[in-house]
Design a protein around this motif. Structure first.
Motif, PDB file in Angstrom:
ATOM      1  N   GLY A 181       0.828  -1.208   0.000  1.00  0.00           N
ATOM      2  CA  GLY A 181       0.000   0.000   0.000  1.00  0.00           C
ATOM      3  C   GLY A 181       0.861   1.257   0.000  1.00  0.00           C
ATOM      4  N   ALA A 182       1.931   1.205   0.766  1.00  0.00           N
ATOM      5  CA  ALA A 182       2.833   2.362   0.858  1.00  0.00           C
ATOM      6  C   ALA A 182       3.411   2.698  -0.509  1.00  0.00           C
ATOM      7  N   SER A 183       3.685   1.646  -1.303  1.00  0.00           N
ATOM      8  CA  SER A 183       4.283   1.893  -2.629  1.00  0.00           C
ATOM      9  C   SER A 183       3.247   2.400  -3.624  1.00  0.00           C
ATOM     10  N   LEU A 184       1.964   2.110  -3.346  1.00  0.00           N
ATOM     11  CA  LEU A 184       0.908   2.521  -4.287  1.00  0.00           C
ATOM     12  C   LEU A 184       0.330   3.898  -3.973  1.00  0.00           C
ATOM     13  N   GLN A 185       0.395   4.301  -2.728  1.00  0.00           N
ATOM     14  CA  GLN A 185      -0.423   5.437  -2.297  1.00  0.00           C
ATOM     15  C   GLN A 185      -0.007   6.772  -2.911  1.00  0.00           C
ATOM     16  N   GLU A 186       1.320   7.004  -2.984  1.00  0.00           N
ATOM     17  CA  GLU A 186       1.784   8.318  -3.436  1.00  0.00           C
ATOM     18  C   GLU A 186       1.242   8.649  -4.825  1.00  0.00           C
ATOM     19  N   SER A 187       1.437   7.707  -5.770  1.00  0.00           N
ATOM     20  CA  SER A 187       1.049   7.999  -7.153  1.00  0.00           C
ATOM     21  C   SER A 187      -0.455   7.907  -7.367  1.00  0.00           C
ATOM     22  N   ASN A 188      -1.158   7.119  -6.538  1.00  0.00           N
ATOM     23  CA  ASN A 188      -2.593   6.921  -6.764  1.00  0.00           C
ATOM     24  C   ASN A 188      -3.488   7.838  -5.939  1.00  0.00           C
ATOM     25  N   CYS A 189      -3.107   8.077  -4.691  1.00  0.00           N
ATOM     26  CA  CYS A 189      -4.020   8.785  -3.780  1.00  0.00           C
ATOM     27  C   CYS A 189      -3.415  10.086  -3.242  1.00  0.00           C
ATOM     28  N   GLY A 190      -2.083  10.205  -3.396  1.00  0.00           N
ATOM     29  CA  GLY A 190      -1.331  11.244  -2.691  1.00  0.00           C
ATOM     30  C   GLY A 190      -1.640  12.676  -3.070  1.00  0.00           C
ATOM     31  N   ARG A 191      -2.313  12.857  -4.175  1.00  0.00           N
ATOM     32  CA  ARG A 191      -2.624  14.241  -4.563  1.00  0.00           C
ATOM     33  C   ARG A 191      -3.710  14.854  -3.695  1.00  0.00           C
ATOM     34  N   CYS A 192      -4.588  14.022  -3.203  1.00  0.00           N
ATOM     35  CA  CYS A 192      -5.678  14.530  -2.355  1.00  0.00           C
ATOM     36  C   CYS A 192      -5.505  14.113  -0.899  1.00  0.00           C
ATOM     37  N   HIS A 193      -5.077  12.867  -0.688  1.00  0.00           N
ATOM     38  CA  HIS A 193      -4.828  12.399   0.685  1.00  0.00           C
ATOM     39  C   HIS A 193      -3.347  12.640   0.974  1.00  0.00           C
ATOM     40  N   LEU A 194      -3.078  13.843   1.493  1.00  0.00           N
ATOM     41  CA  LEU A 194      -1.695  14.323   1.608  1.00  0.00           C
ATOM     42  C   LEU A 194      -0.985  13.718   2.810  1.00  0.00           C
ATOM     43  N   GLU A 195       0.342  13.807   2.791  1.00  0.00           N
ATOM     44  CA  GLU A 195       1.167  13.400   3.954  1.00  0.00           C
ATOM     45  C   GLU A 195       0.784  12.011   4.459  1.00  0.00           C
ATOM     46  N   ASP A 196       0.816  11.035   3.554  1.00  0.00           N
ATOM     47  CA  ASP A 196       0.453   9.649   3.908  1.00  0.00           C
ATOM     48  C   ASP A 196      -0.955   9.564   4.516  1.00  0.00           C
ATOM     49  N   GLY A 197      -1.819  10.449   4.082  1.00  0.00           N
ATOM     50  CA  GLY A 197      -3.208  10.425   4.552  1.00  0.00           C
ATOM     51  C   GLY A 197      -3.422  11.133   5.867  1.00  0.00           C
ATOM     52  N   ARG A 198      -2.372  11.806   6.359  1.00  0.00           N
ATOM     53  CA  ARG A 198      -2.547  12.545   7.612  1.00  0.00           C
ATOM     54  C   ARG A 198      -3.293  13.862   7.382  1.00  0.00           C
ATOM     55  N   GLU A 199      -3.302  14.312   6.153  1.00  0.00           N
ATOM     56  CA  GLU A 199      -4.040  15.530   5.821  1.00  0.00           C
ATOM     57  C   GLU A 199      -4.872  15.296   4.567  1.00  0.00           C
ATOM     58  N   GLY A 200      -5.843  16.194   4.350  1.00  0.00           N
ATOM     59  CA  GLY A 200      -6.659  16.074   3.159  1.00  0.00           C
ATOM     60  C   GLY A 200      -6.680  17.387   2.406  1.00  0.00           C
ATOM     61  N   LYS A 201      -6.591  17.290   1.070  1.00  0.00           N
ATOM     62  CA  LYS A 201      -6.690  18.500   0.264  1.00  0.00           C
ATOM     63  C   LYS A 201      -8.174  18.883   0.163  1.00  0.00           C
ATOM     64  N   ASP A 202      -8.468  20.150   0.338  1.00  0.00           N
ATOM     65  CA  ASP A 202      -9.856  20.647   0.306  1.00  0.00           C
ATOM     66  C   ASP A 202     -10.771  19.795   1.189  1.00  0.00           C
ATOM     67  N   ASP A 203     -11.760  19.148   0.554  1.00  0.00           N
ATOM     68  CA  ASP A 203     -12.684  18.360   1.371  1.00  0.00           C
ATOM     69  C   ASP A 203     -12.324  16.867   1.430  1.00  0.00           C
ATOM     70  N   SER A 204     -11.098  16.520   0.987  1.00  0.00           N
ATOM     71  CA  SER A 204     -10.692  15.109   1.071  1.00  0.00           C
ATOM     72  C   SER A 204     -10.434  14.738   2.535  1.00  0.00           C
ATOM     73  N   PRO A 205     -10.946  13.570   2.962  1.00  0.00           N
ATOM     74  CA  PRO A 205     -10.791  13.225   4.379  1.00  0.00           C
ATOM     75  C   PRO A 205      -9.383  12.764   4.753  1.00  0.00           C
ATOM     76  N   VAL A 206      -9.056  12.960   6.018  1.00  0.00           N
ATOM     77  CA  VAL A 206      -7.861  12.367   6.609  1.00  0.00           C
ATOM     78  C   VAL A 206      -8.096  10.858   6.700  1.00  0.00           C
ATOM     79  N   MET A 207      -7.126  10.078   6.194  1.00  0.00           N
ATOM     80  CA  MET A 207      -7.271   8.610   6.182  1.00  0.00           C
ATOM     81  C   MET A 207      -6.435   7.951   7.265  1.00  0.00           C
ATOM     82  N   ALA A 208      -5.369   8.626   7.672  1.00  0.00           N
ATOM     83  CA  ALA A 208      -4.396   8.021   8.580  1.00  0.00           C
ATOM     84  C   ALA A 208      -5.053   7.571   9.873  1.00  0.00           C
ATOM     85  N   SER A 209      -4.756   6.334  10.263  1.00  0.00           N
ATOM     86  CA  SER A 209      -5.207   5.788  11.552  1.00  0.00           C
ATOM     87  C   SER A 209      -6.705   5.515  11.642  1.00  0.00           C
ATOM     88  N   GLN A 210      -7.434   5.727  10.525  1.00  0.00           N
ATOM     89  CA  GLN A 210      -8.844   5.312  10.581  1.00  0.00           C
ATOM     90  C   GLN A 210      -8.879   3.793  10.746  1.00  0.00           C
TER      91      GLN A 210
END
Lengths: 192, 429
Positions: A117-146
């Motif tokens: 997952g770590a190898s896939l996330q940057e190129s697939n999700c990283g534009r909206c789920h920023l900082e390994d999912g610790r932040e979200g761009k605009d209204d994108s949710p934080v994913m980290a630790s959910q």
């Protein structure tokens, strides 16, 4: 003098009856604390099917609540509850939860899947789920630790069409295999 | 106990009002357990309301000392105890919380003691271990039973016909009796007139008992004698759930008010007209606010429940005493665990405001409540509450119950588990 008297009276409860008439409208904390029975104190969830709201952006909370209210996002109780609040209430809740720090969870995840997952996330999700999912761009949710079960339930709703995927997300998710998606969810669940 | 000079002098200076803690015992007065500093709130009751009130006051204002008095060293949740009675969960551990982390995480002072009296004028709580003074008192005492309304239902009868309406040993007793019942036996359950703790609770219990009977004792029956004219909460959902799953097992009889029991004959009597026998009998008696609230003169004209200010939850009968949870009258908010949680936060917010001479804040509250129909399906009711014209009302055009076709029932059973996990974690950490 008036102020002093009023303060004393409030402190001693002399004004208990008239205090009602003077009460300020529900604050952001008053509105948000009521959510904590299901979402945890300050929005840090301990229940595996309930999302943490802590550290979500204001925009993410407002968008989610609006979609629950309209029925666009499927839910059990959330749609019924969202109908009890105004857009201004949603904004106040969003403000409150965005100020809480990320609720780090410790959960059982599959190490190999996390790595994948770590190898896939940057190129697939990283534009909206920023900082390994610790932040979200605009209204994108934080994913980290959910919680993983929560992430799996949401993804299942996306893939079955019950929950509508944002266009940008759909472009990225469509080419991914089931295993890729599973690995991504394990990755986000593991991030603290 | 160590005392600084100021509190020592205060104790001595207070004379007969406060005695003993510094080695000055006074005949006929219990010793003061802990001298009071500048600002203190005492919370009585370590359940869904009291734990949250204690924690949130400390979260909002560390300058307020909070003492939580609870008779037990643990608390067992009534929500989910029906699943134990139905054999779906095997022990009460997941339903049990301790209070130690409220002390270590938030500095709540935990006192394990039985409250024996309240002096509203002197602002003193008396316990079996000594007295505790307060500036403001929060009572979250839960319910007690109006035993006078069911002839023959006394402490001894409860051991034969358990109520199991306060979770703990009574819950275990009812489960044991159900397990010991022969296949082909009849369990009788009685439901009191509303209002009582947890409106859908009796019907969830019926569902869980029927689930167990269907699986393990299929020739057995459950007779529900309901004093109410119809199912009190989630009626349509329970009726569909029972029809789909428990046809021929649950015999639901509305408007049957049990007024007398004969434990020796394992019989309940309905208003002197009819008697019903059972192999296992679960009597849920009529209820009122916990005894301590009644004794403190906090109940209203109905003699049963405590009227409160809808913003602060301060008693309208006694100043500086706040009542939350099942014991209070909170307008449209039902007597549920989640309501108590929500009320506790509203009360805490406004106690902190009042003690700091600040403006109070209007309430905004929630109730969310799940009931299991089978081991894998649950239904819910949810609502948002606000104050309008001095009363707590459900916000119009919001809230409501699960879809009638049970399309969400499997998901809701999963959500319910997280409901329990989150609310008990909130109460205990």
């Amino acid at each position: 003098m008036m102020m002093k008297w009023k303060r004393w009276a409030l402190a001693t409860g002399v004004l208990a009856v008239s205090a009602m008439a003077q009460a300020a409208p529900p604050s952001a904390a008053m509105l948000s604390n009521a959510c904590a029975g299901c979402h945890g104190t300050n929005g840090g969830s301990a229940g595996p099917s309930m999302p943490s709201l802590a550290s979500q952006s204001k925009e993410a909370i407002v968008e989610a609540m609006k979609k629950f209210k309209s029925g666009e996002r499927p839910s059990s109780v959330m749609g019924r509850l969202a109908k009890g609040y105004s857009d201004a209430d949603f904004a106040a809740m969003g403000e409150f939860f965005s100020k809480q720090k990320l609720h780090a969870t410790t959960q059982v995840v599959d190490a190999a899947k996390v790595k994948k997952g770590a190898s896939l996330q940057e190129s697939n999700c990283g534009r909206c789920h920023l900082e390994d999912g610790r932040e979200g761009k605009d209204d994108s949710p934080v994913m980290a630790s959910q919680w993983l079960p929560y992430l799996q339930i949401q993804m299942e709703q996306y893939l079955s069409g019950k929950r509508k995927m944002p266009e940008k997300m759909k472009e990225k998710v469509d080419p991914l295999s089931k295993d890729d998606i599973d690995a991504l969810l394990h990755f986000y669940a593991s991030v603290k | 106990m160590t005392l600084d000079r100021r509190s020592f002098l205060k104790l001595v200076g207070a004379g007969a009002g406060a005695a003993g803690a510094a080695g000055l015992p006074m005949i006929g007065r219990a010793a003061e357990l802990m001298p009071k500093g500048a600002k203190r709130v005492v919370v009585v009751g370590g359940g869904y309301g009291g734990t949250i009130a204690a924690k949130y006051i400390r979260m909002m204002d560390k300058s307020i000392e909070v003492v939580l008095i609870e008779r037990n060293d643990h608390f067992v949740s009534c929500p989910f105890s029906n699943l134990y009675i139905g054999g779906i969960i095997k022990d009460l551990t997941p339903l049990t919380i301790k209070f130690d982390k409220l002390a270590t995480n938030h500095g709540v002072k935990i006192v394990q003691a039985e409250v024996t009296g309240i002096d509203p004028a002197g602002k003193v709580v008396t316990t079996d271990k000594g007295t505790v003074s307060y500036d403001r008192l929060v009572l979250s005492p839960g319910i007690d039973f109006r035993l006078g309304e069911i002839k023959g239902y006394d402490a001894a009868a409860m051991e034969i016909m358990p109520h199991a309406w306060k979770a703990g040993p009574q819950t275990v007793l009812l489960r044991k009796q159900l397990e010991a019942m022969k296949d082909g036996g009849t369990m009788v359950m009685t439901v009191p007139l509303s209002p009582y703790r947890c409106p859908p609770g009796p019907y969830e219990r019926a569902s869980m008992v029927a689930h167990y009977l269907k699986k393990s004792k299929p020739k057995s029956k459950l007779v529900v004698l309901d004093a109410n004219p119809d199912i009190t909460s989630k009626g349509g959902l329970f009726k569909k759930g029972w029809k789909d799953n428990y046809e021929g097992i649950i015999d639901y009889r509305p408007a049957k008010k049990v007024t007398e029991v004969e434990p020796g004959k394992m019989t309940v009597l309905i208003e002197g007209l009819e008697d019903v026998k059972g192999d296992v009998i679960n009597v849920i008696p009529p209820q009122r606010a916990g005894q301590i609230a009644v004794a403190a003169g906090l109940v209203g004209d109905d003699k049963n429940w405590c009227p409160v200010n809808p913003t602060t939850f301060e008693s309208t009968k006694q100043a500086n005493i706040h009542v939350i949870g099942d014991a209070c009258v909170a307008g449209a908010m039902p007597k549920s665990g989640y309501s108590a949680n929500s009320e506790a936060k509203i009360c805490a917010t406004n106690i902190v405001a009042l003690m700091n001479g600040k403006e109070t804040t209007e309430m905004s509250g929630i109730n969310t409540c799940y009931s299991y129909i089978t081991d894998k399906e649950a239904v819910s009711v949810a609502a948002v509450y606000k104050v309008a014209e001095g009363k707590i009302i459900a916000v119009p055009n919001s809230g409501g119950v699960s879809p009638a076709d049970f399309s969400a029932a499997k998901m809701e059973a999963i959500y319910a588990e997280s409901w329990l996990k989150n609310i008990l974690t909130e109460m205990s950490t």
